[in-house]
Structures are given as structure tokens and as C-alpha cells.
Write a protein that holds these residues in place. Structure first.
Motif, PDB file in Angstrom:
ATOM      1  N   LEU A   5       0.873  -1.222   0.048  1.00  0.00           N
ATOM      2  CA  LEU A   5       0.009   0.013  -0.016  1.00  0.00           C
ATOM      3  C   LEU A   5       0.880   1.339   0.116  1.00  0.00           C
ATOM      4  O   LEU A   5       0.506   2.057  -0.549  1.00  0.00           O
ATOM      5  CB  LEU A   5      -0.880  -0.127   1.195  1.00  0.00           C
ATOM      6  N   ALA A   6       1.760   1.160   0.840  1.00  0.00           N
ATOM      7  CA  ALA A   6       2.661   2.362   0.767  1.00  0.00           C
ATOM      8  C   ALA A   6       3.717   2.505  -0.774  1.00  0.00           C
ATOM      9  O   ALA A   6       3.641   3.980  -1.037  1.00  0.00           O
ATOM     10  CB  ALA A   6       3.809   2.077   2.005  1.00  0.00           C
ATOM     11  N   LEU A   7       3.772   1.572  -1.004  1.00  0.00           N
ATOM     12  CA  LEU A   7       4.722   1.853  -2.658  1.00  0.00           C
ATOM     13  C   LEU A   7       3.664   2.168  -3.560  1.00  0.00           C
ATOM     14  O   LEU A   7       3.883   3.207  -4.370  1.00  0.00           O
ATOM     15  CB  LEU A   7       5.298   0.558  -2.809  1.00  0.00           C
ATOM     16  N   VAL A   8       2.470   1.601  -3.656  1.00  0.00           N
ATOM     17  CA  VAL A   8       1.443   1.892  -4.701  1.00  0.00           C
ATOM     18  C   VAL A   8       0.524   3.142  -4.632  1.00  0.00           C
ATOM     19  O   VAL A   8       0.461   4.094  -5.260  1.00  0.00           O
ATOM     20  CB  VAL A   8       0.506   0.708  -5.078  1.00  0.00           C
ATOM     21  N   VAL A   9      -0.185   3.171  -3.393  1.00  0.00           N
ATOM     22  CA  VAL A   9      -0.740   4.279  -2.955  1.00  0.00           C
ATOM     23  C   VAL A   9      -0.216   5.252  -2.385  1.00  0.00           C
ATOM     24  O   VAL A   9      -0.333   6.730  -2.910  1.00  0.00           O
ATOM     25  CB  VAL A   9      -2.074   3.950  -1.847  1.00  0.00           C
ATOM     26  N   GLY A  10       0.554   5.183  -1.184  1.00  0.00           N
ATOM     27  CA  GLY A  10       1.349   6.155  -0.603  1.00  0.00           C
ATOM     28  C   GLY A  10       2.323   7.093  -1.497  1.00  0.00           C
ATOM     29  O   GLY A  10       2.562   8.367  -1.338  1.00  0.00           O
ATOM     30  N   ALA A  26       7.419   5.857  -9.400  1.00  0.00           N
ATOM     31  CA  ALA A  26       8.311   6.006  -8.149  1.00  0.00           C
ATOM     32  C   ALA A  26       8.044   5.171  -7.006  1.00  0.00           C
ATOM     33  O   ALA A  26       8.555   5.141  -6.200  1.00  0.00           O
ATOM     34  CB  ALA A  26       7.815   7.520  -7.598  1.00  0.00           C
ATOM     35  N   GLY A  27       6.849   4.186  -7.285  1.00  0.00           N
ATOM     36  CA  GLY A  27       6.712   3.239  -6.542  1.00  0.00           C
ATOM     37  C   GLY A  27       7.299   2.046  -6.580  1.00  0.00           C
ATOM     38  O   GLY A  27       7.237   1.101  -5.848  1.00  0.00           O
ATOM     39  N   ILE A  28       8.271   1.950  -7.583  1.00  0.00           N
ATOM     40  CA  ILE A  28       9.263   0.885  -7.766  1.00  0.00           C
ATOM     41  C   ILE A  28      10.347   1.132  -6.643  1.00  0.00           C
ATOM     42  O   ILE A  28      11.326   1.731  -7.079  1.00  0.00           O
ATOM     43  CB  ILE A  28       9.687   0.715  -9.185  1.00  0.00           C
ATOM     44  N   GLY A  29      10.202   0.399  -5.504  1.00  0.00           N
ATOM     45  CA  GLY A  29      11.372   0.596  -4.722  1.00  0.00           C
ATOM     46  C   GLY A  29      12.151  -0.748  -4.208  1.00  0.00           C
ATOM     47  O   GLY A  29      11.468  -1.478  -3.419  1.00  0.00           O
ATOM     48  N   GLY A  41       6.746  -7.833   0.185  1.00  0.00           N
ATOM     49  CA  GLY A  41       5.911  -6.859  -0.152  1.00  0.00           C
ATOM     50  C   GLY A  41       6.574  -5.816  -1.321  1.00  0.00           C
ATOM     51  O   GLY A  41       5.869  -5.108  -1.975  1.00  0.00           O
ATOM     52  N   ILE A  42       7.991  -5.712  -1.025  1.00  0.00           N
ATOM     53  CA  ILE A  42       8.640  -4.871  -2.125  1.00  0.00           C
ATOM     54  C   ILE A  42       8.603  -5.341  -3.262  1.00  0.00           C
ATOM     55  O   ILE A  42       8.227  -4.585  -4.076  1.00  0.00           O
ATOM     56  CB  ILE A  42      10.170  -4.952  -1.725  1.00  0.00           C
TER      57      ILE A  42
END
Length: 404
Positions: free
Chosen positions: A276-281, A317-320, A345-346
Motif C-alpha cells: 500500500l505504501a509503494l503503490v498508494v502512498g 516512483a513506487g518501484i522501490g 511486499g517490495i
């Protein structure tokens, strides 16, 4: 992919044994596992190249203009703060307070993967979009390494850190004096890395310090920095072709078959929080920060970009991957259950973010392609190319020649 396949095969013990193999002298705490060498040593090369790129952009690139630099830098900050808040909120709501150590996992953007996805899609997208993403990703990762140095340093020893200034100064002085035997520059560079490693600060910080020490001599036409570009050209293949892949090989291998059920792994609070943090946040953070900066300051988005372009960049930017995997290991410990959940999750979050970004940017690419075709055909308001019009006035005849 090799790491994932091997870690989920009947020979998975061999994969974990390889990563745990210790190599190096015991002096200076260098008796490290291969996985640690990849994370502490090879990623220093990655951050050296990233630091060179950012410094060059500030000196001779698009970031020379504060109004142009403000938006991607603000986007990077928003893309760090909001995902961290998302992660903490999800973990706290699940009552898993022990996992709060991983709050920084979703703050970074993987430069290589994000630019690779954009390169595959972008045939007609504006150049300004790549510049925006590049600046955002580099600032994200450098702020990420700052977070590592500040929040994930347990045992700080000041003396080695102070002594690291000496070889760092030698490195900078030799470059300013145009030292001919360039390969000898590895001696002060390695010494800087050793002292930073010994200080307890994560050794990848040495890569950033060395990059910032490189003098930025502008070219005669002011379009670039000769020395920085030459060093970046020399070390980028080492970073992208060796350092990052080897680190990914040791860091990405997580066993998802066997043992704990896959469903429980996918619904674990740490996994859900990171996805959720990577995709939505990330998306909300980048968009909100960009809009607020443009709304309340003099910074302006490039005239070549629309807000749907910013949505695509925010999703990218959600590609972490690289730095997120590194922070996951520091937060939970290599081989721990929390680190395995973080890896899942990553990987899931990065894959989903890349897929959504691909959809948005492909649609934008088609739009820009239609615009370019229209410009090439010189379309009028009625949509009919001038070359096909039948009601155009006849061309003027040369003086004295009369009508045809």
C-alpha cells in the motif's frame, strides 16, 4: 529471478548457505558474508554513480534553476513522508508494533528499474518527464541513504568517521590537480570506505561522500561537467551491470513456497503495509507535494507536461527495489521472518506500481504520438491536413507570368 527460483527450489539451502559464506580478514570487522559484501561494498558503487548524477544536474543540468528543481525535490520529499505514514498506519492498526522498524522501507525509488520501465514505454513522451523522474529518484535514494545513516546506525564511532575526511580530501585534491594515474585514486576511495564502515555508519554513505568530492568543471559551452561525466561513464556499467545485480541476487531471494502458507504471507501486516505504501502512498505523496509546491510557490511544472504525466511518474516512483531491500535487511535483520515479509511486499508493490505506471504512460504515449502526427501533417481546426485540402487558394504566380 534467479534468486527467487533458487530460493524456492529443493536446493534452497544452498542459496542461503552461499549468501552466508564469510569472506575477508577479521581485522577492521571485514569478516563479512557475501550478502553483506554486496550490500555494504557493491552498493557503494551504485550510490557513487547516483551522487555524481545528482551533483552534475545541480551544476550543469536542469536543477541549476531553483524553480525547476523545486518540484521534483518536493515530489521526492512527499514520496518519502506519505509512504512512511501509510506503513506506520497499517502496521499500527494491525497491532504489530514490532514491525515499526521498517517504516523507511517504502521511501526510496529504484532509479534503474523506474528509468528502464520508462525507456521501454517512452517513444513520444516529453523529455521533461524523464528529467522529472530522474531527479525525483536520485533525490529519493540519496535521502534514503541519509535515513540509513541517521536511523539505522546502532553503534557510532566518531574517530574513524573523522579520520575518513583525510583520504576523502586526498581523493578530491588529486582530482582537482588532474592526477594522471587515475587507477591510484582507488586507494583513497577504498580507505574512505573502510573508515566509514568502521565508524558504524552504513558503508554505502562513503559512495555518496566520494561523489560529492568530485569537482564539477563545466565544459566550455556550459552544457555539462567533463570530469563528472567521464567518471560516471566509466563506473555506470560496473554499477548497473555488476554491483546492483549481484546485490539483488543475494537480497531478493525469499522462500514463498513451503513452510508458512502463501496466503498468510501475502496478508501479513508488513507485506500489506509495504504494498500500500509503494503503490498508494508514493502516488499520493508525489502528486500532493507537486501540486502544493506549484500552488503555493513560484515553481512551475514544465509546459510540456500534464498532470496525467505526473501520475505516471508518481506510480513509477513506487518501484522501490534496491534501497528498499537494503533498508529491509537493516530494519529486521538478514534472514529474519520480518525481512522475508518485507521482500515479498517490495517485490509485489514494485511489480504492481510498474504495471499501473505502464498503463498510464502508454496511454499518454499514444496521445503524444497523435499530437506529433498532427503537427507533422499540419492539421487545421477541421482536422483535414493542408496537403489534402481542395479549397486552398491557388498559389501566387511569378510576377508577369500570368495565370497558368
Amino acid at each position: 529471478m534467479v534468486a527467487l527460483v533458487w530460493a524456492n527450489s529443493p536446493w534452497r539451502d544452498g542459496y542461503h548457505a552461499l549468501g552466508g559464506t564469510r569472506v575477508g580478514p577479521q581485522a577492521w570487522h571485514l569478516d563479512l558474508t557475501l550478502a553483506t559484501w554486496a550490500a555494504d561494498g557493491l552498493l557503494a558503487v551504485f550510490f557513487f554513480v547516483a551522487g555524481l548524477e545528482l551533483k552534475r544536474e545541480f551544476v550543469a543540468g536542469d536543477l541549476r534553476d531553483p524553480r525547476r528543481a523545486a518540484l521534483p525535490i518536493a515530489a521526492a520529499l512527499g514520496g518519502m513522508i506519505v509512504p512512511a505514514v501509510f506503513y506506520v498506519a497499517v502496521v499500527e492498526s494491525a497491532g504489530n508494533g514490532d514491525a515499526l522498524a521498517g517504516w523507511a522501507i517504502p521511501i526510496a525509488t529504484d532509479i534503474a528499474f523506474a528509468l528502464a520501465v520508462l525507456a521501454v514505454i517512452s517513444t513520444h513522451l516529453p523529455v521533461a518527464l524523464r528529467t522529472f523522474l530522474l531527479t525525483l529518484a536520485v533525490v529519493d535514494d540519496l535521502l534514503g541513504i541519509t535515513v540509513i545513516g541517521v536511523f539505522y546506525t546502532d553503534d557510532l564511532r566518531l574517530l574513524p568517521l573523522i579520520l575518513a575526511v583525510v583520504p576523502l580530501a586526498v581523493f578530491a585534491f588529486a582530482l582537482r590537480r588532474r592526477f594522471r594515474f587515475g587507477w591510484l585514486l582507488l586507494v583513497p576511495a577504498v580507505a574512505t570506505w573502510l573508515l566509514v564502515h568502521e565508524s558504524g555508519v552504513h558503508a554505502t554513505v562513503a559512495g555518496v561522500l566520494l561523489a560529492l568530492a568530485v569537482p564539477m568543471r563545466r565544459t566550455a559551452d556550459g552544457s555539462g561537467c567533463e570530469l563528472a561525466e567521464r567518471m560516471e561513464h566509466r563506473w555506470r556499467p560496473v554499477s548497473a551491470g555488476f554491483a546492483v545485480p549481484v546485490f539483488a541476487f543475494f537480497a531478493a531471494g525469499v522462500t514463498v513456497v513451503g513452510g508458512e502458507a502463501l496466503g498468510s504471507r501475502l496478508t501479513h501486516p508488513v507485506t500489506v503495509a509495504i504494498v500500500l505504501a509503494l503503490v498508494v502512498g508514493k502516488t499520493l505523496g508525489v502528486l500532493a507535494a507537486t501540486w502544493a509546491t506549484q500552488r503555493f510557490t513560484r515553481a512551475q511544472l514544465s509546459t510540456d507536461l500534464g498532470w496525467w504525466d505526473v501520475v505516471g511518474v508518481a506510480l513509477l516512483a513506487g518501484i522501490g527495489f534496491t534501497v528498499s531491500l537494503l533498508i529491509g535487511e537493516l530494519a529486521f535483520g538478514a534472514g529474519s521472518d520480518g525481512n522475508d515479509q518485507a521482500k515479498i511486499g517490495i517485490l509485489l508493490g514494485s511489480l504492481l506500481a510498474a504495471a499501473l505506471a505502464a498503463v498510464v504512460l502508454r496511454l499518454r504515449n499514444r496521445r503524444y504520438r497523435r499530437i506529433r502526427v498532427a503537427e507533422e501533417l499540419d492539421l487545421d481546426a477541421d482536422g483535414v491536413p493542408d496537403v489534402y485540402r481542395t479549397d486552398k487558394p491557388p498559389a501566387a504566380s511569378p510576377a508577369g507570368s500570368g495565370p497558368e
